[in-house]
Motif scaffolding. Structure first.
Motif, short mmCIF file in Angstrom:
data_model
loop_
_atom_site.label_atom_id
_atom_site.label_comp_id
_atom_site.label_asym_id
_atom_site.label_seq_id
_atom_site.Cartn_x
_atom_site.Cartn_y
_atom_site.Cartn_z
N GLU A 299 27.73 55.19 -41.17
CA GLU A 299 27.45 54.77 -40.31
C GLU A 299 26.90 53.39 -40.34
O GLU A 299 27.25 52.35 -39.25
N GLU A 303 28.34 50.00 -38.47
CA GLU A 303 27.44 49.12 -37.38
C GLU A 303 27.51 47.89 -37.99
O GLU A 303 27.44 46.76 -37.29
N ASN A 307 28.75 44.73 -35.23
CA ASN A 307 27.66 44.04 -34.80
C ASN A 307 26.98 43.22 -35.67
O ASN A 307 26.39 43.52 -37.01
N VAL A 310 23.39 43.66 -36.95
CA VAL A 310 22.74 45.11 -37.65
C VAL A 310 23.08 44.35 -39.31
O VAL A 310 23.95 43.86 -39.85
#
Length: 347
Positions: A299, A303, A307, A310
């Motif tokens: 995960e 991310e 992004n 992140v």
């Protein structure tokens, strides 16, 4: 509305942690790099790369339409993945990581260590900064939701000022103690800062380890003066990965190989008037069971790709500092425990 296109992913290295752990019935799933990408709904595991074709047969049990390569360069040229997992033998990490970066891979999930030595690690960090690549190093306690919660609570004063701590590991400074060191840095950084110096000691009890990765004991000195012991035990006797944190307002114990987190509050002494002691009926801060750390890892990787803001929960820079500490422990032990200061400069 069109369905979101899945992210192309490849895995290099389909050994134990790359694939085989997925078939261990006792392990919580996903339990491997192949397993976590097969289960991640945002990703499409396109191919695996390994020298052993029999591992491909195992992988096909998890996903039928998967490709197999023996040459990572050819796989990268053919597939052009956005994310790559590297779960090969530690001596190959530098070469394969560099290959992936130069082939345009934007997110790399890497088993520790980052490289074979500090010079190589610095080269990788310099390269990822230039190419704007994110590396997530699988120090798995950073991907444990309960450990993440514990860090936040410790930072907010769960047991007050932390004044002493001790930790225990089995089977090699590089293999296992690196996880203990990284966990200590993660949990204590909010209160104690970074490790600034170490004292290393050879273990005289010949606790079981591989011939090229001996057990060492150490004292880690953090920026605020907190001293933490790192001690090795014998894996052939029993497995162990315990942490004891003593604060002015209580104690935290991480035990059961990390599954259990216990808080000991302070109570009036039942034996001595005017004294206090730790209550021996601890509060359980979480259920005593394994957590899905691989799922969190995948995960975080997705991310990081989607992004720019992140960041990896465990970065290449974190792995570099862990390597520095390990190297200084070994040097200190060879010099009869002369203190070794830690340099956090990457470039």
């Amino acid at each position: 509305m069109k369905n979101k296109k899945k992210i192309p992913v490849c895995v290099i290295g389909a050994g134990r942690i790359g694939l085989s752990h997925e078939f261990d019935n006792k392990r919580i799933k996903p339990a491997s790099h192949v397993g976590m990408w097969v289960r991640n709904k945002n990703c499409n595991l396109v191919a695996i790369c390994d020298k052993n074709f029999s591992q491909y047969k195992k992988a096909k049990k998890l996903k039928k339409n998967i490709k197999f390569y023996e040459d990572p360069k050819k796989m990268l040229n053919d597939i052009k993945p956005k994310i790559v997992s590297i779960a090969t033998w530690k001596d190959t990490h530098f070469k394969i990581t560099k290959l992936c970066i130069l082939h345009g891979v934007k997110v790399i999930v890497l088993e520790k260590p980052l490289a074979n030595n500090i010079k190589q690690a610095k080269e990788i960090i310099s390269l990822i900064k230039r190419k704007k690549v994110k590396i997530l190093v699988n120090h798995r306690r950073r991907f444990d939701n309960e450990i993440i919660k514990l860090k936040n609570k410790l930072d907010k004063g769960l047991i007050g000022e932390i004044i002493q701590a001790s930790s225990y590991y089995v089977y090699g400074l590089l293999t296992t103690a690196t996880h203990a060191i990284d966990t200590l840095r993660y949990l204590l950084s909010g209160k104690a800062g970074e490790v600034k110096e170490v004292y290393g000691f050879k273990n005289n009890f010949k606790n079981f380890s591989s011939s090229d990765d001996k057990n060492y004991d150490a004292i880690l000195v953090f920026h605020n003066g907190l001293k933490v012991t790192l001690q090795s035990l014998d894996m052939k006797s029993y497995d162990n990965f315990d942490f004891h944190f003593y604060g002015k307002k209580g104690k935290i114990l991480i035990t059961d190989i990390g599954r259990s987190i216990l808080k000991y509050n302070i109570q009036k002494s039942s034996e001595h008037s005017g004294f206090t002691e730790l209550n021996q009926k601890p509060i359980k801060l979480c259920k005593s069971k394994p957590r899905n750390q691989f799922a969190k890892l995948s995960e975080n990787a997705v991310e990081c790709l989607e992004n720019k803001k992140v960041l990896p929960l465990c970065s290449a820079e974190d792995s570099f500092i862990d390597m520095e500490i390990i190297n200084k422990i070994i040097l200190s032990a060879k010099n009869k425990s002369t203190v070794k200061k830690i340099s956090l400069k990457v470039s």
